[in-house]
Motif scaffolding. Structure first.
Motif, short mmCIF file in Angstrom:
data_model
loop_
_atom_site.label_atom_id
_atom_site.label_comp_id
_atom_site.label_asym_id
_atom_site.label_seq_id
_atom_site.Cartn_x
_atom_site.Cartn_y
_atom_site.Cartn_z
N THR A 1 0.82 -1.21 0.00
CA THR A 1 0.00 0.00 0.00
C THR A 1 0.86 1.26 0.00
OG1 THR A 1 -1.62 -1.23 1.29
CG2 THR A 1 -1.99 1.11 1.07
N MET A 2 2.00 1.23 0.66
CA MET A 2 2.87 2.39 0.61
C MET A 2 3.40 2.62 -0.80
SD MET A 2 5.05 2.65 4.15
CE MET A 2 5.58 4.30 3.65
N SER A 3 3.64 1.54 -1.52
CA SER A 3 4.11 1.66 -2.90
C SER A 3 2.99 2.13 -3.83
CB SER A 3 4.66 0.32 -3.39
OG SER A 3 5.74 -0.11 -2.60
N ARG A 4 1.75 1.65 -3.53
CA ARG A 4 0.60 2.01 -4.38
C ARG A 4 -0.58 2.39 -3.49
NH1 ARG A 4 -0.46 -2.98 -8.10
NH2 ARG A 4 -0.23 -4.05 -6.09
N PRO A 5 -0.53 3.55 -2.86
CA PRO A 5 -1.60 3.94 -1.93
C PRO A 5 -2.96 4.04 -2.59
CG PRO A 5 -0.10 5.79 -2.33
CD PRO A 5 0.54 4.57 -2.90
N GLU A 6 -2.98 4.25 -3.90
CA GLU A 6 -4.27 4.34 -4.59
C GLU A 6 -5.01 3.00 -4.62
OE1 GLU A 6 -1.29 3.08 -7.72
OE2 GLU A 6 -1.35 4.44 -6.01
N MET A 7 -4.30 1.90 -4.25
CA MET A 7 -4.90 0.58 -4.25
C MET A 7 -5.47 0.19 -2.88
SD MET A 7 -4.47 -0.36 -7.36
CE MET A 7 -4.72 -2.15 -7.38
N ALA B 1 -8.19 1.04 -1.17
CA ALA B 1 -9.61 0.70 -1.15
C ALA B 1 -9.86 -0.66 -1.79
CB ALA B 1 -10.44 1.78 -1.85
N LEU B 2 -9.13 -0.96 -2.87
CA LEU B 2 -9.27 -2.26 -3.52
C LEU B 2 -8.82 -3.39 -2.60
CD1 LEU B 2 -9.94 -3.83 -6.12
CD2 LEU B 2 -7.57 -3.47 -6.83
N ARG B 3 -7.73 -3.17 -1.88
CA ARG B 3 -7.24 -4.18 -0.94
C ARG B 3 -8.27 -4.42 0.17
NH1 ARG B 3 -2.74 -6.82 0.90
NH2 ARG B 3 -1.46 -6.04 -0.81
N LEU B 4 -8.87 -3.36 0.67
CA LEU B 4 -9.89 -3.51 1.72
C LEU B 4 -11.09 -4.29 1.21
CD1 LEU B 4 -9.84 0.07 3.30
CD2 LEU B 4 -8.78 -2.01 4.20
N GLY B 5 -11.51 -4.01 -0.02
CA GLY B 5 -12.63 -4.75 -0.59
C GLY B 5 -12.32 -6.23 -0.71
N SER B 6 -11.10 -6.55 -1.11
CA SER B 6 -10.70 -7.95 -1.23
C SER B 6 -10.68 -8.64 0.13
CB SER B 6 -9.32 -8.04 -1.88
OG SER B 6 -8.86 -9.38 -1.94
N THR C 1 -5.54 -3.00 8.80
CA THR C 1 -4.78 -2.02 9.56
C THR C 1 -3.49 -1.67 8.84
OG1 THR C 1 -5.67 -2.80 11.68
CG2 THR C 1 -3.58 -1.61 11.75
N ALA C 2 -2.81 -2.70 8.33
CA ALA C 2 -1.55 -2.49 7.61
C ALA C 2 -1.78 -1.65 6.36
CB ALA C 2 -0.93 -3.82 7.24
N ALA C 3 -2.84 -1.98 5.61
CA ALA C 3 -3.12 -1.25 4.37
C ALA C 3 -3.40 0.22 4.65
CB ALA C 3 -4.29 -1.89 3.64
N LEU C 4 -4.20 0.47 5.67
CA LEU C 4 -4.58 1.85 5.96
C LEU C 4 -3.43 2.64 6.60
CD1 LEU C 4 -8.24 1.25 7.08
CD2 LEU C 4 -7.48 2.58 5.10
N ILE C 5 -2.63 1.97 7.44
CA ILE C 5 -1.45 2.66 7.97
C ILE C 5 -0.46 2.93 6.84
CG2 ILE C 5 0.58 2.41 9.44
CD1 ILE C 5 -1.14 1.06 11.51
N ALA D 1 -1.24 3.60 3.72
CA ALA D 1 -1.74 4.78 3.03
C ALA D 1 -1.50 6.04 3.87
CB ALA D 1 -3.24 4.62 2.74
N GLU D 2 -1.65 5.90 5.19
CA GLU D 2 -1.43 7.01 6.11
C GLU D 2 0.03 7.46 6.08
OE1 GLU D 2 -1.84 7.79 10.93
OE2 GLU D 2 -2.81 6.05 10.02
#
Length: 254
Positions: A156-162, A164-169, A189-193, A195-196
């Motif tokens: 997610t840090m490499s591709r923060p635009e993804m 929401a897609l990761r959360l949906g999955s 938590t990892a995905a959102l942190i 992006a944060e």
């Protein structure tokens, strides 16, 4: 003497007459006034009060009233207002007066990032990371398996635009029983942190960071920040609030 923070539903009380830094939580569906009548704290944060604009010290020079209300800190852009965190910030600065860097204060609902320099709060921003995780899963911010957590964070840090897609999955994986809810919440938590951290990179990059929170809430941020080689200090939030209220106690005037 007691000091408290009101979060809209619960009055959290600290005793300033002992060295015990553990707070007592008093739920009150009847509201703040009822809670105050029953427990009479002498100092109160989190209640409506005129905010103080940044940059400034976390506490005013003098406090008045009964109880003495600690005003929140406010910033116009991005619009951010503290909700009692100014007390923990004051406590940290009192114990670490030479600290110049970033404070990270995660809660179940949000994470406040604060730039501190020369014992003043320079700027701040808030991310609703905890609230987003809790909205998707029965568990909030959490850390379970470390390696999957790091993988989700890095991706997610490499591709923060993804994000929401990761959360949906992850949500689909739980409904189809491919992943249990605690592990899904950890990866969310990892995905959102991730992006944060991508959004706040200019804030923490090259800066020492102090994590102020409960052990459970510090854990995912510790793994995330250490993976980015951030110089890190961890402190317990209850102790910081106790120290901050002790500072406020000394500023009460007749």
């Amino acid at each position: 003497m007691k000091a408290g923070i009101w979060n809209g539903e619960t009055l959290r009380l600290w005793s300033l007459d002992t060295q015990d830094t553990a707070p007592q939580d008093i739920p009150s569906q009847a509201g703040l006034e009822t809670a105050l009548e029953a427990h009479t704290p002498m100092i109160l944060a989190g209640a409506p009060a005129a905010p103080r604009g940044l940059p400034c010290k976390p506490l005013p020079d003098a406090l008045q009233g009964s109880p003495a209300h600690i005003p929140p800190l406010s910033q116009d852009s991005p619009l951010t207002v503290t909700n009692g965190e100014e007390v923990a910030i004051a406590g940290f600065i009192a114990l670490h007066p030479k600290f110049d860097g970033i404070l990270c204060l995660p809660t179940d609902a949000s994470t406040l990032w604060v730039h501190v320099s020369a014992e003043e709060v320079v700027s701040m921003r808030r991310d609703l990371t905890g609230a987003l995780v809790s909205a998707l899963f029965t568990e909030g911010l959490s850390l379970k398996e470390v390696e999957p957590f790091k993988d989700a964070l890095s991706d997610t840090m490499s591709r923060p635009e993804m994000a929401a897609l990761r959360l949906g999955s992850l949500q689909v994986e739980t409904t189809q029983h491919r992943l249990d809810t605690p592990e899904a919440a950890s990866r969310a938590t990892a995905a959102l942190i991730g992006a944060e951290l991508a959004a706040t990179r200019a804030y923490w990059l090259g800066q020492p960071v102090a994590l102020i929170g409960s052990a459970q809430l510090r854990a995912p941020y510790r793994v995330a920040l250490e993976s980015q080689f951030v110089p890190l200090t961890e402190v317990d939030e209850a102790a910081m609030y106790h120290a901050g209220f002790a500072q406020a106690k000394d500023r009460i005037t007749a």
